[in-house]
Design an enzyme around this catalytic site. Sequence first.
Site: not given
Ligand code: UDP
Ligand code: UDP
Length: 435
Positions: A24, A26, A103, A114, A308, A310, A333, A350
């Site tokens: 969020h 970034t 609010d 995002t 890193v 990215q 990106e 995703q």
């Molecule tokens: N989640 C996500 N990104 C993450 C980790 C979690 O979007 O990196 C979402 C995903 O849908 C996940 C939910 O948030 O299932 C809750 O995460 P948590 O790991 O607590 O629950 P679990 O996946 O074990 O149900």
């Molecule tokens: N990112 C980075 N270095 C890392 C891992 C992630 O710069 O080692 C940045 C990446 O470029 C992106 C953000 O972190 O801007 C990750 O957001 P994304 O929505 O791709 O995935 P999420 O972390 O929510 O699963």
Amino acid sequence: MSKANNSQRTPPHVALFPSAGMDHLTPFLRLATMLASQNCVVTLVTAQPPVSAAESTYLSSFLASHAQIKGLEFQVLPFEPTNLTTDDPFFLQFEATRRSIADDLCIPNYIVLTTSARFFSLMANRPHLTLEKYAKFSGSDKSLEIPGLAPLPLSSIPPPLFNSDHLFTTLITSNATSLSKAKGILMNTFDGFDPETIAALNNGRVISNLPPVLPVGPFETYELKQGHHLPWLDDQPAESVLYVSFGSRTTMSKDQIRELGHGVERSGCRFLWVLKAKKVDKEELEELLGVSFLERTKNKGMVVKGWVNQEAILEHPAIGGFLSHCGWNSVMEVTRQGLPILAWPQHGDQKINAEVAEKAGLGLWIRQWGWGGGGGGGVRLVRGEEIGEKVIELMGDENLRAKARKVGEEARKAGDEGGSSKKVLQGVIEMLKPI
Ligand code: UDP
Ligand code: UDP
Ligand code: UDP
């Protein structure tokens, strides 16, 4: 007032308030510099304490190198959940922040999104859907019909969203019911990437009472003094390296990490793999991958544990493809770089993002791989052989590369002066200028 006078009016003061996590922070930092370069006064409000060390490090170096952007710290009120449906530290911070904010501030309020327009459509509809009753079909090939949208496979919906009591769902539902209070929804996408969904949202076909959806992406990179710090990359041939990363928060099972290692090794491709072992990481590389793997692949690849830059990596001429979980920031990106992805969604939005990216021409999504992770809960372990084959396809298919390059050109055009995203952003700034 004439148009010329309009643009001479005092630029607005915009306060940006990112939610928890680098994913969020970034995009908000990028938006901050985009607004500042259009002469807006920008204040960046950040919740304290942050969840991860990466957030504090990035924020301080960003503020140090962008003197025109002011930082303002906001103390989050302590929150002790009684009914814990998740232990995800980022979700707990979202909720704590939500509870801390009054609010009734009478300030024009925009939402910065995002995720993809398609996942947003699902979020916005969640309060009207009785998803609980479809939970038992989540592994089937059935789809959900949402007005205005192409049918949405139930298997692409994040499992927690079927459960109304999960914190992931209650957050989405409460945000969805407040959407109509916003003046607009700024999205990190551009018109040409997912035109049907953006049009359906703006025509009121997906949901009524929705403020305008404003595609202003892909968000631009800002100059951060630190480079990529990976001299190894400079020695690799152009477009030869597969970049492997599953985002800032995703962790896979040890078994799946090993299979992935075998996969990239079997593919014979050069690789740069950013490995995350825990949500807030601890484990050692050798323990995860084995000394012999690291020894065998030391000339072909590089495994990095930790953070890193990215964007800097994706911009590097040696990178030729991205094995990605399809977090939305990553999708945008890589879109800017016009490189193909091999999508392997792990969580949340995703799978839906992967579908959008594939449809836009950005690469491949192997649906049978399912939700990644390869750990428990019926998640399948994807074998190294299969991963290797798809990596070869991604890195070797000239047609895929050409298509991705084309998407990249369109993305950059959207952000240029006169491009669709630039015009939308300038329009928002005009609206915000004090009369
Ligand atoms: N989640 C996500 N990104 C993450 C980790 C979690 O979007 O990196 C979402 C995903 O849908 C996940 C939910 O948030 O299932 C809750 O995460 P948590 O790991 O607590 O629950 P679990 O996946 O074990 O149900
Ligand atoms: N990112 C980075 N270095 C890392 C891992 C992630 O710069 O080692 C940045 C990446 O470029 C992106 C953000 O972190 O801007 C990750 O957001 P994304 O929505 O791709 O995935 P999420 O972390 O929510 O699963
Ligand atoms: N392995 C496999 N496919 C491969 C390479 C290795 O199934 O392409 C197996 C191998 O037989 C071993 C495990 O994966 O049981 C770990 O192998 P590696 O040499 O990478 O790790 P180490 O033995 O150093 O821990």
